[in-house]
Design an enzyme around this catalytic site. Structure first.
Site, short mmCIF file in Angstrom:
data_model
loop_
_atom_site.label_atom_id
_atom_site.label_comp_id
_atom_site.label_asym_id
_atom_site.label_seq_id
_atom_site.Cartn_x
_atom_site.Cartn_y
_atom_site.Cartn_z
N CYS A 138 0.60 -0.94 0.28
CA CYS A 138 -0.21 -0.02 -0.06
C CYS A 138 1.10 1.23 0.25
CB CYS A 138 -0.77 -0.36 0.93
SG CYS A 138 -2.21 1.62 1.79
N CYS A 186 0.33 3.86 2.47
CA CYS A 186 0.36 3.22 3.67
C CYS A 186 2.02 3.81 4.37
CB CYS A 186 -0.06 1.34 3.48
SG CYS A 186 -1.47 1.08 3.77
#
Length: 143
Positions: free
Chosen positions: A66, A69
């Site tokens: 991600c 993230c």
């Protein structure tokens, strides 16, 4: 899986000083967040260190793949470290802990929960700037 768990435990110990050989010792890789953030190892670890925590806990549900993230995680760790121990941060990789992601209804990453006394008291999904993170944390610790 056992090797991954052993590696995480080893990494959780932090860096060790190298022999100085007469040179001054310098620490490499130490972050300001050291001690205020931890990786969740399993369900019982989550129960013990998050649900049963006497302090408020920020839970960062993330994944290695991600992109957002990778931006939010370090930013959030930095902001938690600035709270002088009033709050701790638990990092949960959703690929390793799918059961926790399902239990806490994580449908996208990054998802960040604010927990107090074992209850979810606030939540956001997606990336936030430092001002928004500071407000989120202040609300959690009641400052």
């Amino acid at each position: 899986m056992a090797q991954r768990l052993a590696l995480r435990r080893l990494l959780a110990l932090g860096p060790r000083p190298l022999p100085s050989r007469g040179l001054p010792l310098r620490a490499f890789g130490l972050s300001a967040a050291r001690g205020s953030a931890f990786n969740v190892q399993d369900g019982s670890d989550f129960q013990e260190r998050v649900v049963n925590s006497p302090k408020p806990v920020v839970v960062d549900f993330h994944a290695q793949w991600c992109g957002p993230c990778k931006i939010l995680g370090p930013r959030l760790e930095k902001m938690v470290a600035k709270q002088d121990g009033k709050v701790v941060m638990a990092k949960v990789d959703i690929d390793d802990h799918t059961d926790l992601a399902i239990e806490y209804e994580v449908s996208a990453v990054p998802t960040v929960l604010a927990m107090k006394n074992g209850d979810v008291v606030d939540k956001f999904v997606g990336i936030k700037d430092e001002d928004q993170l500071e407000a989120f944390l202040k609300k959690l610790i009641g400052a």
